[in-house]
Write an enzyme that holds these catalytic residues in place. Structure first.
Site, PDB file in Angstrom:
ATOM      1  N   ASN A  40       0.841  -1.196   0.000  1.00 39.17           N
ATOM      2  CA  ASN A  40       0.000   0.000   0.000  1.00 39.17           C
ATOM      3  C   ASN A  40       0.881   1.253   0.000  1.00 39.17           C
ATOM      4  O   ASN A  40       1.927   1.301   0.650  1.00 39.17           O
ATOM      5  CB  ASN A  40      -0.983   0.003   1.180  1.00 39.17           C
ATOM      6  CG  ASN A  40      -0.345  -0.247   2.528  1.00 39.17           C
ATOM      7  OD1 ASN A  40       0.633  -0.968   2.650  1.00 39.17           O
ATOM      8  ND2 ASN A  40      -0.894   0.362   3.569  1.00 39.17           N
ATOM      9  N   ILE A  41       0.428   2.223  -0.770  1.00 36.45           N
ATOM     10  CA  ILE A  41       1.166   3.488  -0.911  1.00 36.45           C
ATOM     11  C   ILE A  41       0.190   4.614  -0.589  1.00 36.45           C
ATOM     12  O   ILE A  41      -0.731   4.888  -1.372  1.00 36.45           O
ATOM     13  CB  ILE A  41       1.739   3.638  -2.337  1.00 36.45           C
ATOM     14  CG1 ILE A  41       2.638   2.434  -2.674  1.00 36.45           C
ATOM     15  CG2 ILE A  41       2.520   4.957  -2.461  1.00 36.45           C
ATOM     16  CD1 ILE A  41       3.122   2.393  -4.125  1.00 36.45           C
ATOM     17  N   GLU A  42       0.368   5.200   0.593  1.00 34.53           N
ATOM     18  CA  GLU A  42      -0.567   6.236   1.033  1.00 34.53           C
ATOM     19  C   GLU A  42      -0.152   7.611   0.521  1.00 34.53           C
ATOM     20  O   GLU A  42       0.955   7.806   0.013  1.00 34.53           O
ATOM     21  CB  GLU A  42      -0.665   6.202   2.564  1.00 34.53           C
ATOM     22  CG  GLU A  42      -1.197   4.846   3.026  1.00 34.53           C
ATOM     23  CD  GLU A  42      -1.493   4.753   4.511  1.00 34.53           C
ATOM     24  OE1 GLU A  42      -1.077   5.621   5.289  1.00 34.53           O
ATOM     25  OE2 GLU A  42      -2.173   3.768   4.884  1.00 34.53           O
ATOM     26  N   CYS A  51      -3.920   0.698  -2.931  1.00 31.80           N
ATOM     27  CA  CYS A  51      -3.824  -0.575  -2.204  1.00 31.80           C
ATOM     28  C   CYS A  51      -2.721  -1.466  -2.773  1.00 31.80           C
ATOM     29  O   CYS A  51      -2.394  -1.408  -3.976  1.00 31.80           O
ATOM     30  CB  CYS A  51      -5.130  -1.344  -2.318  1.00 31.80           C
ATOM     31  SG  CYS A  51      -6.541  -0.573  -1.548  1.00 31.80           S
ATOM     32  N   GLU A  53      -2.775  -4.629  -3.464  1.00 29.20           N
ATOM     33  CA  GLU A  53      -3.209  -5.568  -4.511  1.00 29.20           C
ATOM     34  C   GLU A  53      -3.145  -4.918  -5.889  1.00 29.20           C
ATOM     35  O   GLU A  53      -2.709  -5.525  -6.870  1.00 29.20           O
ATOM     36  CB  GLU A  53      -4.651  -6.029  -4.248  1.00 29.20           C
ATOM     37  CG  GLU A  53      -4.842  -6.784  -2.950  1.00 29.20           C
ATOM     38  CD  GLU A  53      -5.230  -5.861  -1.786  1.00 29.20           C
ATOM     39  OE1 GLU A  53      -4.707  -4.731  -1.699  1.00 29.20           O
ATOM     40  OE2 GLU A  53      -6.058  -6.287  -0.971  1.00 29.20           O
ATOM     41  N   CYS A  84     -10.213  -4.864  -0.638  1.00 27.63           N
ATOM     42  CA  CYS A  84     -11.338  -3.934  -0.741  1.00 27.63           C
ATOM     43  C   CYS A  84     -12.108  -4.205  -2.030  1.00 27.63           C
ATOM     44  O   CYS A  84     -11.635  -4.922  -2.922  1.00 27.63           O
ATOM     45  CB  CYS A  84     -10.839  -2.491  -0.694  1.00 27.63           C
ATOM     46  SG  CYS A  84     -10.106  -1.927  -2.232  1.00 27.63           S
ATOM     47  N   CYS A  87     -10.253  -3.426  -5.344  1.00 27.48           N
ATOM     48  CA  CYS A  87      -9.212  -4.406  -5.683  1.00 27.48           C
ATOM     49  C   CYS A  87      -9.829  -5.714  -6.150  1.00 27.48           C
ATOM     50  O   CYS A  87      -9.324  -6.357  -7.075  1.00 27.48           O
ATOM     51  CB  CYS A  87      -8.284  -4.643  -4.494  1.00 27.48           C
ATOM     52  SG  CYS A  87      -7.221  -3.229  -4.180  1.00 27.48           S
TER      53      CYS A  87
END
Ligand code: THU
Length: 124
Positions: A40-42, A51, A53, A84, A87
């Site tokens: 995950n890359i916020e 996300c 995935e 989610c 994804c």
């Protein structure tokens, strides 16, 4: 331990998660034998967060590997994590029968986690 669970777990340290503190790791295998991982890359604009995935699947597809045979998703909590809705839809596109390992606890198909999906069949 399944080799994809292992790869996904190894990737957890690369998660960029300064806001939630939750690390999610995904690994998938394509028919070419390649393994792609994703985390995950916020973003400070929260809605732009991506996300794990989708990072993994976009890496595979952008390298020409659309034949996804098996997927694993893990989280830093150690508990099973369920992809989610967005994804699930993105992963479903390539093969609804693909198996997904939810941590080391459950193996389900994409069709099982996204029944009645919007499918590309609609364009046939
Ligand atoms: N996250 C994923 O990486 N995959 C999912 O399927 C659900 C949520 C991430 C996004 C965000 O960085 C954090 O988990 C909390 O939502």
């Amino acid at each position: 331990m399944n080799f994809l669970i292992e790869a996904a777990t190894k990737s957890l340290k690369k998660a960029y998660n300064p806001y939630s503190g939750l690390s999610v790791g995904c690994a998938l295998k394509t028919s070419s034998g390649k393994i792609y991982d994703g985390v995950n890359i916020e973003n400070s604009v929260f809605g732009l967060t991506m996300c794990a995935e989708r990072v993994a699947v976009f890496k595979a597809v952008s390298e020409g590997n659309v034949d996804i045979e098996e997927i694993a998703v893990v989280a830093s909590t150690g508990k099973p994590i369920y992809p989610c809705g967005a994804c699930r839809q993105v992963l479903f596109e390539f093969n609804p029968k693909t198996k997904i390992h939810l941590s080391d606890e459950k193996i389900l198909t994409l069709l099982e986690i996204l029944p009645f999906a919007f499918s590309k069949d609609v364009f046939e």
